[in-house]
Design a protein around this motif. Structure first.
Motif, PDB file in Angstrom:
ATOM      1  N   PHE A 148      52.825  54.390  28.086  1.00  0.00           N
ATOM      2  CA  PHE A 148      51.930  55.176  27.239  1.00  0.00           C
ATOM      3  C   PHE A 148      50.896  55.916  28.097  1.00  0.00           C
ATOM      4  O   PHE A 148      50.677  57.125  27.956  1.00  0.00           O
ATOM      5  CB  PHE A 148      51.238  54.256  26.236  1.00  0.00           C
ATOM      6  CG  PHE A 148      50.738  54.961  25.000  1.00  0.00           C
ATOM      7  CD1 PHE A 148      50.907  56.320  24.828  1.00  0.00           C
ATOM      8  CD2 PHE A 148      50.073  54.250  24.010  1.00  0.00           C
ATOM      9  CE1 PHE A 148      50.450  56.971  23.691  1.00  0.00           C
ATOM     10  CE2 PHE A 148      49.607  54.882  22.866  1.00  0.00           C
ATOM     11  CZ  PHE A 148      49.784  56.246  22.715  1.00  0.00           C
ATOM     12  N   ILE A 152      50.591  60.117  28.860  1.00  0.00           N
ATOM     13  CA  ILE A 152      49.358  60.863  28.578  1.00  0.00           C
ATOM     14  C   ILE A 152      48.885  61.597  29.831  1.00  0.00           C
ATOM     15  O   ILE A 152      48.546  62.792  29.780  1.00  0.00           O
ATOM     16  CB  ILE A 152      48.259  59.920  28.060  1.00  0.00           C
ATOM     17  CG1 ILE A 152      48.592  59.453  26.636  1.00  0.00           C
ATOM     18  CG2 ILE A 152      46.889  60.608  28.081  1.00  0.00           C
ATOM     19  CD1 ILE A 152      47.622  58.447  26.063  1.00  0.00           C
ATOM     20  N   VAL A 234      43.115  51.695  21.789  1.00  0.00           N
ATOM     21  CA  VAL A 234      44.423  52.131  21.290  1.00  0.00           C
ATOM     22  C   VAL A 234      44.283  53.381  20.427  1.00  0.00           C
ATOM     23  O   VAL A 234      45.069  54.333  20.549  1.00  0.00           O
ATOM     24  CB  VAL A 234      45.098  50.993  20.487  1.00  0.00           C
ATOM     25  CG1 VAL A 234      46.414  51.479  19.867  1.00  0.00           C
ATOM     26  CG2 VAL A 234      45.361  49.793  21.387  1.00  0.00           C
ATOM     27  N   ILE A 235      43.273  53.397  19.566  1.00  0.00           N
ATOM     28  CA  ILE A 235      43.035  54.572  18.704  1.00  0.00           C
ATOM     29  C   ILE A 235      42.749  55.803  19.562  1.00  0.00           C
ATOM     30  O   ILE A 235      43.240  56.903  19.283  1.00  0.00           O
ATOM     31  CB  ILE A 235      41.870  54.304  17.733  1.00  0.00           C
ATOM     32  CG1 ILE A 235      42.266  53.215  16.727  1.00  0.00           C
ATOM     33  CG2 ILE A 235      41.460  55.577  17.012  1.00  0.00           C
ATOM     34  CD1 ILE A 235      41.141  52.774  15.822  1.00  0.00           C
ATOM     35  N   ARG A 237      43.771  56.415  22.629  1.00  0.00           N
ATOM     36  CA  ARG A 237      45.016  56.865  23.257  1.00  0.00           C
ATOM     37  C   ARG A 237      45.875  57.663  22.283  1.00  0.00           C
ATOM     38  O   ARG A 237      46.430  58.710  22.630  1.00  0.00           O
ATOM     39  CB  ARG A 237      45.812  55.668  23.781  1.00  0.00           C
ATOM     40  CG  ARG A 237      45.302  55.086  25.084  1.00  0.00           C
ATOM     41  CD  ARG A 237      46.306  54.111  25.635  1.00  0.00           C
ATOM     42  NE  ARG A 237      45.922  53.606  26.941  1.00  0.00           N
ATOM     43  CZ  ARG A 237      46.720  52.882  27.714  1.00  0.00           C
ATOM     44  NH1 ARG A 237      47.943  52.599  27.295  1.00  0.00           N
ATOM     45  NH2 ARG A 237      46.320  52.451  28.895  1.00  0.00           N
ATOM     46  N   ILE A 238      45.984  57.152  21.058  1.00  0.00           N
ATOM     47  CA  ILE A 238      46.783  57.850  20.043  1.00  0.00           C
ATOM     48  C   ILE A 238      46.166  59.211  19.736  1.00  0.00           C
ATOM     49  O   ILE A 238      46.875  60.222  19.602  1.00  0.00           O
ATOM     50  CB  ILE A 238      46.892  56.987  18.766  1.00  0.00           C
ATOM     51  CG1 ILE A 238      47.689  55.712  19.051  1.00  0.00           C
ATOM     52  CG2 ILE A 238      47.556  57.780  17.639  1.00  0.00           C
ATOM     53  CD1 ILE A 238      47.695  54.716  17.915  1.00  0.00           C
ATOM     54  N   LEU A 239      44.841  59.241  19.623  1.00  0.00           N
ATOM     55  CA  LEU A 239      44.132  60.491  19.341  1.00  0.00           C
ATOM     56  C   LEU A 239      44.334  61.497  20.478  1.00  0.00           C
ATOM     57  O   LEU A 239      44.606  62.683  20.228  1.00  0.00           O
ATOM     58  CB  LEU A 239      42.644  60.211  19.142  1.00  0.00           C
ATOM     59  CG  LEU A 239      41.750  61.426  18.861  1.00  0.00           C
ATOM     60  CD1 LEU A 239      42.181  62.110  17.566  1.00  0.00           C
ATOM     61  CD2 LEU A 239      40.288  61.001  18.778  1.00  0.00           C
ATOM     62  N   LEU A 241      46.806  61.607  22.631  1.00  0.00           N
ATOM     63  CA  LEU A 241      48.195  62.058  22.619  1.00  0.00           C
ATOM     64  C   LEU A 241      48.425  63.099  21.525  1.00  0.00           C
ATOM     65  O   LEU A 241      49.129  64.098  21.747  1.00  0.00           O
ATOM     66  CB  LEU A 241      49.139  60.869  22.417  1.00  0.00           C
ATOM     67  CG  LEU A 241      50.638  61.168  22.497  1.00  0.00           C
ATOM     68  CD1 LEU A 241      51.003  61.785  23.844  1.00  0.00           C
ATOM     69  CD2 LEU A 241      51.453  59.916  22.243  1.00  0.00           C
ATOM     70  N   ALA A 242      47.823  62.889  20.355  1.00  0.00           N
ATOM     71  CA  ALA A 242      47.956  63.858  19.260  1.00  0.00           C
ATOM     72  C   ALA A 242      47.336  65.207  19.645  1.00  0.00           C
ATOM     73  O   ALA A 242      47.918  66.267  19.363  1.00  0.00           O
ATOM     74  CB  ALA A 242      47.296  63.305  17.999  1.00  0.00           C
TER      75      ALA A 242
END
Length: 259
Positions: A148, A152, A234-235, A237-239, A241-242
């Motif tokens: 992950f 990124i 984690v949030i 990282r997801i943000l 990536l988005a």
């Protein structure tokens, strides 16, 4: 989706000779290291530690080379699809690069992990068993965490490569992309620590510390810190990536307009 599969297959087949040479070189290098060190008079635990460290260096070099190769392909191949105005959407080019990068990364990881476990089992030392047991228990989490974070970082650098091709009227956007990507790459650890202090909630997942000491000529060992996972991390990282996916497609659209 058919377009993505076709161009992925076309690029992979075009690289098949390079893949074969890389695989044979990697296997030859690993066994050359093993043969060279195995002939030395040294504590077996120390030997297995040295080989593990050298294989880790090979692993890092391989990851860097895969990233460089894909970044060069973005600059030379992916952007050419736009300049020649082929009927490919930016989202198709993003998926293509994501899939190819993951295939190459996963293939390399599988090979290097297999070779590392194989060599360590040949030594059959206490250190070998400790490393194998540790990664057998927590390797999957470490693998996903590394994958992950690596994806990124790769696409942040990709954004800067694509931004370089933007027309002059988008120079402000180009500067913002450069500054944003560089700041995140340099200070993401500080940002994580800052957010964790505000939102300290943890996930029910952690990786314990690894510490192995060897008593011998080297009087050394190998250690790895405890890793805890926080919800806000984690949030974030997801943000990130988005945002990367959005900007990647947005920038490709602007390069496409320029072409």
């Amino acid at each position: 989706m058919r377009n993505v599969i076709n161009i992925v297959k076309y690029e992979i087949l075009g690289k098949k000779n390079a893949y074969l040479i890389s695989l044979l070189t990697l296997i030859g290098l690993v066994f050359a290291i093993y043969a060279r060190l195995n002939s030395t008079v040294m504590n077996r635990d120390e030997l297995s530690l040295i080989i593990f460290v050298l294989l880790f260096v090979v692993f890092l070099v391989g990851i860097i080379l895969i990233a460089i190769s894909n970044l060069m392909d973005i600059n030379s191949k992916d952007l050419n699809y736009l300049s020649f105005t082929l009927p490919l959407k930016p989202s198709v080019l993003f998926l293509k690069r994501m899939i190819i990068y993951l295939i190459e990364l996963l293939s390399f990881l599988i090979v290097i992990i297999f070779l590392t476990f194989f060599i360590l089992r040949l030594y059959n030392t206490s250190f070998s068993h400790a490393v194998i047991n540790y990664f057998s228990s927590y390797g999957a989490i470490l693998f996903l965490d590394f994958l992950f974070g690596n994806v990124i970082a790769f696409f942040l650098v990709s954004l800067m490569i694509i931004a370089k091709k933007l027309p002059y009227e988008n120079r402000i956007l180009k500067i913002i992309i450069y500054i944003g990507c560089i700041l995140y790459l340099l200070y993401k650890g500080h940002l994580n620590n800052f957010l964790i202090k505000i939102f300290p909630q943890k996930l029910p997942i952690f990786i314990p510390a690894f510490d192995y000491k060897i008593s011998g000529k080297l009087e050394t060992g190998f250690s790895a810190p405890k890793i805890e996972y926080f919800v806000v991390e984690v949030i974030l990282r997801i943000l990130v990536l988005a945002i990367i996916i959005f900007l990647y497609n947005r920038l490709l659209n602007k390069v496409e307009i320029r072409g």
